[in-house]
Design a protein around this motif. Structure first.
Motif, PDB file in Angstrom:
ATOM      1  N   HIS A 254      -3.809   6.157 -16.898  1.00 18.65           N
ATOM      2  CA  HIS A 254      -3.257   4.807 -16.735  1.00 18.65           C
ATOM      3  C   HIS A 254      -4.445   3.848 -16.718  1.00 18.65           C
TER       4      HIS A 254
ATOM      5  N   TRP B  57      -4.176  -2.823  -3.059  1.00 27.10           N
ATOM      6  CA  TRP B  57      -3.851  -2.049  -4.257  1.00 27.10           C
ATOM      7  C   TRP B  57      -2.336  -1.941  -4.416  1.00 27.10           C
ATOM      8  N   GLU B  58      -1.637  -1.873  -3.298  1.00 28.19           N
ATOM      9  CA  GLU B  58      -0.174  -1.841  -3.324  1.00 28.19           C
ATOM     10  C   GLU B  58       0.375  -3.091  -4.031  1.00 28.19           C
ATOM     11  N   ASP B  60      -0.992  -4.714  -6.353  1.00 31.44           N
ATOM     12  CA  ASP B  60      -1.233  -4.632  -7.796  1.00 31.44           C
ATOM     13  C   ASP B  60      -0.216  -3.702  -8.457  1.00 31.44           C
ATOM     14  N   LYS B  61       0.064  -2.615  -7.788  1.00 30.79           N
ATOM     15  CA  LYS B  61       1.012  -1.628  -8.320  1.00 30.79           C
ATOM     16  C   LYS B  61       2.430  -2.146  -8.272  1.00 30.79           C
ATOM     17  N   ASN B  62       2.707  -2.901  -7.236  1.00 31.50           N
ATOM     18  CA  ASN B  62       4.087  -3.288  -6.929  1.00 31.50           C
ATOM     19  C   ASN B  62       4.141  -4.793  -6.670  1.00 31.50           C
ATOM     20  N   THR B  74       5.577  -8.192  -2.271  1.00 29.47           N
ATOM     21  CA  THR B  74       5.211  -6.778  -2.238  1.00 29.47           C
ATOM     22  C   THR B  74       5.551  -6.173  -0.869  1.00 29.47           C
ATOM     23  N   LYS B 259      -1.470  -9.958  -8.822  1.00 27.70           N
ATOM     24  CA  LYS B 259      -0.061  -9.735  -9.171  1.00 27.70           C
ATOM     25  C   LYS B 259       0.874  -9.873  -7.986  1.00 27.70           C
ATOM     26  N   GLU B 421      -7.005   2.655 -13.771  1.00 20.95           N
ATOM     27  CA  GLU B 421      -6.501   1.711 -12.771  1.00 20.95           C
ATOM     28  C   GLU B 421      -6.533   2.273 -11.352  1.00 20.95           C
ATOM     29  N   GLU B 422      -6.226   3.563 -11.198  1.00 18.85           N
ATOM     30  CA  GLU B 422      -6.145   4.140  -9.857  1.00 18.85           C
ATOM     31  C   GLU B 422      -7.464   4.025  -9.092  1.00 18.85           C
ATOM     32  N   GLN B 427      -8.986  -3.603 -10.819  1.00 20.28           N
ATOM     33  CA  GLN B 427      -8.177  -4.675 -10.212  1.00 20.28           C
ATOM     34  C   GLN B 427      -9.041  -5.891  -9.884  1.00 20.28           C
TER      35      GLN B 427
END
Lengths: 596, 596
Positions: A254, B57-58, B60-62, B74, B259, B421-422, B427
């Motif tokens: 990813h 990071w959460e 960014d993911k969500n 989020t 995000k 990304e992880e 980010q």
């Protein structure tokens, strides 16, 4: 149209800087003159603009996907790849013996730029195939060549490079994948490879993996690494496809960018061992891999130019469309397209100058490559080879670093819209960031520049190039125009800074390696900057003559302005870099580790 | 821990460069000495490290999401925001009259950096509330203050800034939203606003929109813009919430970064008109908006420092963990953590020096702000105000531009892992890119620097600061240490380059605006570079004295090394910028528009 190939600029370089007509006099390139170049580039432009460019944003929105070991490319990619191979584009630079077109790199590199500008994720697949083809051509047995080359050159099958493992990135000495010799002369390969570009996909019938692994009992370190061919599907004697080999894609990454390009984790030998065929001799794998790497490094440099060009075109278009505020000089008494604002022009000119400078450098590098491989005279071949090898880390390192700045400016020109994904400028910014990393980070290129390309010959190659630059300065002085003199001034200052640095590097690599390597990337940036600026200075001289001859004044005048901008705004960085490198080494390594 | 607040470095600045003990002698700041600073910073560190950083990071993911006009933050953000407000963090710098803590900016800015390092998307919500509070404090009627301020200061409600419209970005003259006066003294507001940060969300009970619009019949251009408060929910006389106002979020943007921070499109008046309350007087909206903007610009500069710090910490951690290749100096005879490689050190030192330099500059800027607002002597207030106003475009422009380079280096240190990304480094790279754009692009900051901050007073403020820098050079010379002398050399060269540029700008803005504005951003970069380098030079002098006094030698030695690195590798860019600006203007604007 989201991309218009800069055919005119490419042909200018090919004709005037890379001297295609001299290349066309080399054995094997008899048909590769300017007319051929023009015809091929125009065809390439049509294909990349019409077929590949429209798929680029789709690849970002809808990346290649993995399910149960099967990777499906972004919708439309498979069909586009068929058109790519049907058009013969994979074989452009490869030997006619195996179905290729045998064109010089001078022409091929320009087409490569177009493919990458149009769709960088897509372009990676043929780029990796090129590397596999080079390795097999150089080191493969006749049997391997007969089995694999024709289908790789046609693009019926694709190729990959399998170097990286979780613990072995830049440090290939740590490769752990192993190969057990079998009684039939084949090997069984076991191990995990990561970051394998297009390592699994559905665009071709077969995938030919070139894999680094250690034969049982091989020495430790890089001297015990061998290179193997592991096809995805076994190939029968008659050329038809046989059983599935024991190599499987267990996941894809990813990533921040180049999302349509699947980056695979490949597992070898979980079901008894993947069948592998030795390429060349045991324990010489790294040497062969460097053949692939060097071709790929040049190719990645071209990717930097390509994405910079695309970002530039998008920014120009936006800045002509977007209306905001009155020009500061009062020339328009109402809100105007933002291209009228001096800082927007500064950004666009920076993007343009970097891109044209690096393109010119890559074109001249390709020309040297062609002469190094085809010139009948051994000394000329050697000189060109030395020139080319000096330029490869610059073309890779400098063009990709500049692409970060250019794609960032591309977002900036768009203002808030640049940060919105649908605009498209952000994709270039995200995609570009891989370029300074893969096929050797900028630091790895700089190690190459310092060690093999500068210290090894005591700076002789570098000084020889500096002498050529001095000749260009004399020609600029002889021209006597204001632009030529201004460019000569900056070029001279940058050359002198460069010579100081070359002396510093050549004189201190053995005695003070920390000091030299503390400045290795700044040296690469200074050298790349100088070489690109030099090529634009040569372009300025050509353009002045063309204007005098009454040829295409608007284009030629733009070339002069761009060369002047490059000198004033980019070459002017050279002095600061020289000071950092020659006088600033101590502070790079002085901080105690625990203080970080 | 993914983030550790640099409390020690912040307190060093606050004590030695921003002179907190002098600020504590100003009326109103009697309790705001070093002890208070330390207690507040340590509490802030605990909260941001423990609560906000793990959510970054959460986010960014969500990302925050939109459905039927409702935006849901989020997961975890709402609870974290409650903890933020319960802790009193929103009111840190705001007046005690409205429930704030009334602390100086010198302390508040450091806390702001922590919130942003921990979670930039989250931090934007209180940052925008700060702007709304400032505007109401300055220009709001007593009734507006009574109705809104206490709940904004507590964080029970949040604030927004509504400037941008699709056709009006940097160019606010083009604002079309309109306000119709009603017989009861209120207005009905109609229009579409875009790019509204935290323009709709579920973290607070109410949202107080500050909105630019034109009163019916107002003059064209910026002189006809007024500022209104439009609450999401009407507020009853008793302070309870009433009906929903006619402002609705019709969508949020799909962005490259930040995000978790919802960027809203707000529609005013589709159902009869949104009730708006005039702030201050009609047609003075832009003036009031600049109050918010200036607070926000400083805050965005701090965001640049904050994200650079986070990227630096992540890169340091990776480079200590990741083992690849032997050090070039042979100091370790096996593969070593990559921090042992000189180029990795160069990248980390670059990140560190930029971050510490900009942090020191921001701290000194905050101190000037406090003196400008609280000093009993009018002349001292005026001097500090001029100093602060000169620094704001540099703190905003330079710190955010440097954050692009720092976050890019952060990815680079991670090699291939940086592009995944992880890993998290990507980010920061994506998030940072908004910083050079919002609250005025770097070019807009540079316009401010050229026009209002340099040309208007003929360069007097700039020259006055240069004279202070010369004093620092003399102190470095008096120290006489090798580091101090080396830094003095670069500082002097940069100062002289700066003076040339200031003369060029002051002398040519009227006669040759294109030439001056062609170099406006390079001028900003040169000035920011000099000011940050100057503060580190001052820090070096402090550190030498502290070492002589036997205080904390390891920290102080690291400060000296960082200052030296800054001078050798970053201040050394000044000469090239000077040449570009003073000698290179012509080539910026020479290219014919049709040649782009």
């Amino acid at each position: 149209m989201s991309y218009v190939a800069p055919v005119k600029d490419m042909l200018f370089n090919i004709e005037h800087l890379a001297n295609i007509e001299q290349i066309a006099q080399l054995p094997g390139f008899e048909d590769a003159g300017l007319d051929t170049a023009q015809a091929v580039l125009e065809e390439s432009a049509k294909f990349t603009e019409g077929v590949l460019a429209p798929l680029n944003w789709e690849g970002d929105k809808n990346p290649s996907s993995w399910k149960d070991g099967v990777v499906t490319a972004t919708p439309g990619f498979k069909e586009a790849f068929k058109q790519f191979t049907d058009g013969g584009w994979q074989g452009l630079q490869h030997p006619t013996d195996f179905g290729g077109q045998g064109l010089p790199k001078t022409i091929g590199a320009a087409c490569g730029e177009m493919v990458n500008s149009a769709n960088m994720s897509f372009a990676l697949c043929p780029l990796l195939s090129d590397g596999a083809i080079e390795a097999l051509l150089t080191a493969g047995s006749d049997e391997l060549k007969a089995t694999y080359l024709e289908n790789l050159v046609s693009g019926k099958w694709t190729g990959t490079m399998n170097l990286t493992e979780p613990q072995a990135g830049s440090d290939l000495a740590m490769v752990r994948s192993r190969a057990e010799p079998q009684t039939d002369g084949t090997y069984k390969v076991f191990g995990t490879k990561i970051f394998i570009t297009w390592g699994e996909h559905d665009m071709a019938e077969n995938i030919v993996h070139l894999v680094l692994a250690r034969v049982t009992g091989a020495p430790e370190g890089v001297k015990g690494i061998s290179l193997f061919v592991c096809p995805k599907f076994m190939v029968n004697k008659d050329g038809s496809l046989g059983a599935r080999n024991d190599v499987h894609c267990v996941s894809i990454e990813h990533k921040m960018g180049i999302k349509a390009s699947p980056t695979a984790v490949l597992q070898y030998g979980d079901h008894g061992g993947a069948v592998g065929y030795l390429v060349g001799q045991e324990n010489r794998g790294l040497e062969y891999m460097f053949i692939m790497m060097n071709a790929a490094r040049y190719g990645v440099g071209v990717q930097g130019i390509a994405i910079a060009e695309r970002a530039y075109q998008k920014a120009v278009q936006f800045s002509k469309d977007r209306v905001q505020s009155r020009p500061v000089d009062g020339s328009i008494a109402a809100s105007a397209p933002i291209i009228h604002h001096p800082d927007v022009k500064r950004m666009l000119m920076t993007m343009r100058a970097y891109t044209e400078g690096c393109r010119a450098l890559a074109s001249v590098g390709a020309s040297a490559y062609d002469a190094a491989h085809h010139h009948p005279d051994a000394d000329t071949r050697k000189q060109n080879q030395a020139f080319y090898e000096y330029m490869v880390p610059l073309i890779k390192g400098y063009s990709t670093e500049m692409s970060l700045e250019v794609t960032s400016l591309g977002v900036q020109v768009h203002g808030g819209m640049g940060f919105i994904e649908e605009t498209g400028a952000a994709q270039y910014y995200r995609d570009a960031k891989i370029l300074t990393i893969y096929e050797g980070t900028t630091a790895i290129q700089a190690n190459d520049l310092v060690g093999r390309k500068t210290a090894r010959d005591g700076g002789q190659t570098a000084k020889g190039i500096a002498a050529q630059i001095e000749t260009t300065e004399a020609e600029l002085a002889a021209s006597g125009s204001a632009h030529a003199l201004a460019v000569a001034k900056r070029l001279k200052a940058a050359r002198l800074a460069f010579i100081d640095v070359v002396d510093f590097v050549a004189g201190n690599t053995k005695a003070s390696p920390n000091a030299v390597f503390a400045g290795s990337v700044p040296y690469l940036m200074l050298a790349g900057n100088l070489m690109a600026g030099w090529q634009l200075a040569r372009a300025l001289l050509v353009a002045e003559k063309q204007i005098a001859a009454g040829n295409d004044a608007p284009f030629m005048q733009a070339k002069i302005t761009t060369a002047r901008f490059y000198a004033d705004h980019l070459l002017s960085k050279a002095g600061g870099l020289r000071d950092s490198i020659v006088e600033g080494a101590e502070s790079v390594t002085a901080l105690a580790l625990e203080a970080f």
